[in-house]
Write a protein that holds these residues in place. Structure first.
Motif, PDB file in Angstrom:
ATOM      1  N   LEU A 175      -7.277  37.340 -50.167  1.00 48.48           N
ATOM      2  CA  LEU A 175      -8.605  37.032 -49.651  1.00 48.48           C
ATOM      3  C   LEU A 175      -8.745  35.549 -49.318  1.00 48.48           C
ATOM      4  N   LEU A 176      -8.287  34.697 -50.214  1.00 48.38           N
ATOM      5  CA  LEU A 176      -8.436  33.256 -50.002  1.00 48.38           C
ATOM      6  C   LEU A 176      -7.638  32.781 -48.795  1.00 48.38           C
ATOM      7  N   VAL A 177      -6.395  33.221 -48.678  1.00 51.86           N
ATOM      8  CA  VAL A 177      -5.558  32.757 -47.573  1.00 51.86           C
ATOM      9  C   VAL A 177      -6.136  33.199 -46.239  1.00 51.86           C
ATOM     10  N   GLN A 178      -6.508  34.454 -46.132  1.00 51.82           N
ATOM     11  CA  GLN A 178      -7.062  34.942 -44.872  1.00 51.82           C
ATOM     12  C   GLN A 178      -8.401  34.283 -44.554  1.00 51.82           C
ATOM     13  N   CYS A 180      -9.457  31.280 -45.580  1.00 49.93           N
ATOM     14  CA  CYS A 180      -9.241  29.872 -45.231  1.00 49.93           C
ATOM     15  C   CYS A 180      -8.637  29.732 -43.837  1.00 49.93           C
ATOM     16  N   ALA A 181      -7.747  30.651 -43.470  1.00 52.36           N
ATOM     17  CA  ALA A 181      -7.170  30.595 -42.122  1.00 52.36           C
ATOM     18  C   ALA A 181      -8.244  30.807 -41.052  1.00 52.36           C
ATOM     19  N   VAL A 182      -9.148  31.731 -41.292  1.00 47.75           N
ATOM     20  CA  VAL A 182     -10.243  31.962 -40.340  1.00 47.75           C
ATOM     21  C   VAL A 182     -11.162  30.746 -40.267  1.00 47.75           C
ATOM     22  N   GLU A 183     -11.469  30.144 -41.414  1.00 44.90           N
ATOM     23  CA  GLU A 183     -12.327  28.961 -41.422  1.00 44.90           C
ATOM     24  C   GLU A 183     -11.680  27.803 -40.663  1.00 44.90           C
ATOM     25  N   GLY A 240      -2.242  31.579 -37.507  1.00 46.83           N
ATOM     26  CA  GLY A 240      -3.552  31.247 -36.948  1.00 46.83           C
ATOM     27  C   GLY A 240      -4.064  29.904 -37.443  1.00 46.83           C
ATOM     28  N   ALA A 241      -3.825  29.603 -38.717  1.00 53.15           N
ATOM     29  CA  ALA A 241      -4.217  28.293 -39.244  1.00 53.15           C
ATOM     30  C   ALA A 241      -3.437  27.177 -38.553  1.00 53.15           C
ATOM     31  N   ALA A 242      -2.128  27.402 -38.302  1.00 50.10           N
ATOM     32  CA  ALA A 242      -1.334  26.403 -37.583  1.00 50.10           C
ATOM     33  C   ALA A 242      -1.838  26.211 -36.156  1.00 50.10           C
ATOM     34  N   ARG A 243      -2.323  27.272 -35.532  1.00 50.47           N
ATOM     35  CA  ARG A 243      -2.899  27.146 -34.198  1.00 50.47           C
ATOM     36  C   ARG A 243      -4.141  26.244 -34.229  1.00 50.47           C
ATOM     37  N   GLY A 244      -4.924  26.365 -35.287  1.00 56.79           N
ATOM     38  CA  GLY A 244      -6.079  25.489 -35.422  1.00 56.79           C
ATOM     39  C   GLY A 244      -5.673  24.031 -35.585  1.00 56.79           C
ATOM     40  N   ILE A 245      -4.579  23.764 -36.319  1.00 61.35           N
ATOM     41  CA  ILE A 245      -4.108  22.384 -36.488  1.00 61.35           C
ATOM     42  C   ILE A 245      -3.616  21.827 -35.155  1.00 61.35           C
TER      43      ILE A 245
END
Length: 401
Positions: A175-178, A180-183, A240-245
Motif C-alpha cells: 500500500l505504501l509503495v503504490q 507514494c508512487a502515485v503521489e 512510475g515514480a522514476a517517471r515523476g523524477i
C-alpha cells in the motif's frame, strides 16, 4: 417541578463525568467510545503528549528511554483501537513523537536502539496504519499517514512494514509503495517548482519510502512474503515514480535557474531527495524509460558536478572554522556523486549512455574527484601514522621517567 429537578441532577452528573474523564484518561489509555465526550477526552490527552517531549528538549533534559517507549506504545495503541477523530489525533501525535525522537537522539543512543527493538508499539502502529490506508482518506489525512509511516521507516527500517503475521504481512508495504508512487507522479508531473516546494514535506516522505523499497526489493528478491504478481506491480509503480523524477529534472532544465525565496531551486532538499531516489532506481533498472534518461542525462551530470563543488566548498569552510577554533575534527568529504556510482557502472557499459557521459565531461569530473579523494585519504592515513608514532614515543618516555 420534580421532573425539572431530575433533569437538572442528570445534567450535573453528566458535567461531573465529563470533568473526570480527562484525568482518568491520563492514567490509562481511554477506551474508544461513541459520543462527543469520549472524543474530546481522547483529543485532549493525545495532544498533551508531544509537548512533553518539546518541554524536555527546550529545558535541555532528555526523556528516558522507558518513558519514550511508553509514549510511543500508548500512541500506537490509540492509532490501532480508536475510530473517527481519535485515530487521526493519535496519528498526528505519533508522527510528531517519532520525528522528535529522530531529532533529539543520535542513532547510536540507547533510546533509539530501544525503540528499534521494541515490538509492541511497532506492531500497533503497523495495524493502525494498515487499517487506515485501506479506508477512504482526503488529501490532508493521506499526507499525514504517509509522513508518519516515513518517520517510522526512518527509525525502524523498511522491514517494519513487513512484520505483521499472517497473509496481511506485506499489505502495508504494498500500500505504501503504490501510494507514494502515485503521489510522486501527481506532485511532480506538469508542475512548476513553486508548487512542488509547497508540498515538499509530503514529497520528501514519498522519496524516502520509495528509496527504501527499491533497496529492499533489490536485496530481498527471494522474499516469500511478496507474491510474484505483487512484485511485478511494485516494480511498475516504482517505474512510475522514476517517471515523476524525470519530469522534475525536465522542469529544472527548462526553467533553470529558478529562484525560490532568493535561493536556487537546484539546491533545495527536495531535489537532493529526488536524486538519491533516482540513483537507487538506476542502480537496478536502466532499460525502462530509456529515452527519458538520455534526455536528462547531460543535465543530471551537470547537476551532480554542481552539488559536488558546493559540498567541497562547504567542507573547506568548515575546516577553516575548525582551525580558527583550534579544533581538529575533520569535515565530511562525502560527495553527492557517490550515490550514482553503482548506476554509472551500468551506464558506462552501454554505447549511447557512455557517449552522453563523455559529451558532458562527467568523466573528467570523476577523475578529479577520485584523485582528490585518493590524495586526501593518503594524507589522512599519513597524518594518523605520524600521530601514532608520536604518541608511542611519548608513552615510552613517560615509562622511562
Amino acid at each position: 417541578q420534580q421532573q425539572q429537578q431530575q433533569q437538572n441532577e442528570k445534567q450535573k452528573q453528566k458535567q461531573q463525568r465529563q470533568q473526570q474523564q480527562p484525568s482518568q484518561a491520563k492514567e490509562q489509555l481511554p477506551v474508544p467510545e461513541r459520543g462527543e465526550a469520549a472524543a474530546g477526552s481522547v483529543t485532549e490527552y493525545l495532544y498533551s503528549i508531544p509537548p512533553r517531549l518539546l518541554d524536555a528538549r527546550d529545558s535541555g533534559v532528555r526523556v528516558g528511554a522507558a518513558e519514550v517507549d511508553e509514549l510511543l506504545t500508548l500512541l500506537a495503541r490509540g492509532l490501532a483501537v480508536h475510530h473517527g477523530p481519535g485515530k487521526m489525533y493519535a496519528l498526528t501525535a505519533l508522527g510528531q513523537c517519532v520525528q522528535m525522537v529522530l531529532d533529539l537522539y543520535p542513532r547510536s543512543s540507547a533510546t533509539v536502539q530501544r525503540m528499534q527493538r521494541s515490538s509492541m508499539w511497532q506492531q500497533q502502529a503497523h495495524l493502525g496504519l494498515a487499517a487506515l490506508l485501506r479506508t477512504r482518506l482526503n488529501s490532508v489525512q493521506r499526507a499525514l499517514a504517509i509522513q508518519t509511516a516515513a518517520a517510522i521507516i526512518s527509525l525502524c527500517g523498511i522491514q517494519w512494514t513487513l512484520q505483521a503475521p499472517g497473509q496481511h504481512g506485506p499489505l502495508l508495504f504494498e500500500l505504501l509503495v503504490q501510494l507514494c508512487a502515485v503521489e510522486l507522479r501527481m506532485g511532480l508531473e506538469d508542475r512548476d517548482m513553486a508548487t512542488m516546494l509547497q508540498s515538499q514535506n509530503l514529497l520528501g516522505a514519498c522519496f524516502l519510502v520509495v528509496e527504501e523499497a527499491i533497496t529492499y526489493l533489490s536485496t530481498h528478491q527471494a522474499d516469500s512474503r511478496l507474491a510474484v504478481d505483487a512484485q511485478g506491480k511494485l516494480r511498475l509503480a516504482l517505474s512510475g515514480a522514476a517517471r515523476g523524477i524525470f519530469a522534475l529534472l525536465e522542469t529544472l532544465r527548462a526553467t533553470s535557474p529558478v529562484l525560490i525565496s532568493g535561493a536556487d531551486a537546484r539546491d533545495c532538499l527536495l531535489v537532493a531527495a529526488a536524486l538519491r531516489c533516482l540513483a537507487a532506481w538506476l542502480a537496478e533498472e536502466t532499460d525502462a524509460l530509456r529515452q527519458d534518461l538520455l534526455d536528462v542525462l547531460p543535465f543530471l551530470c551537470n547537476l551532480l558536478c554542481r552539488k559536488d563543488e558546493q559540498r567541497e566548498q562547504q567542507r573547506e569552510q568548515q575546516e577553516q572554522q575548525l582551525q580558527q577554533q583550534q579544533q581538529q575534527q575533520p569535515g565530511s568529504r562525502a560527495c553527492f556523486s557517490r550515490y550514482f556510482l553503482p548506476a554509472m557502472s551500468h551506464l558506462t557499459v552501454e554505447d549511447d549512455t557512455r557517449a552522453a557521459l563523455f559529451r558532458c565531461g562527467y568523466h573528467a569530473h570523476l577523475a578529479r574527484l577520485f584523485c582528490h579523494e585518493w590524495v586526501c585519504s593518503l594524507l589522512q592515513s599519513h597524518v594518523l601514522a605520524l600521530l601514532q608514532q608520536r604518541n608511542s614515543a611519548n608513552n615510552k618516555q613517560q615509562q622511562q621517567q
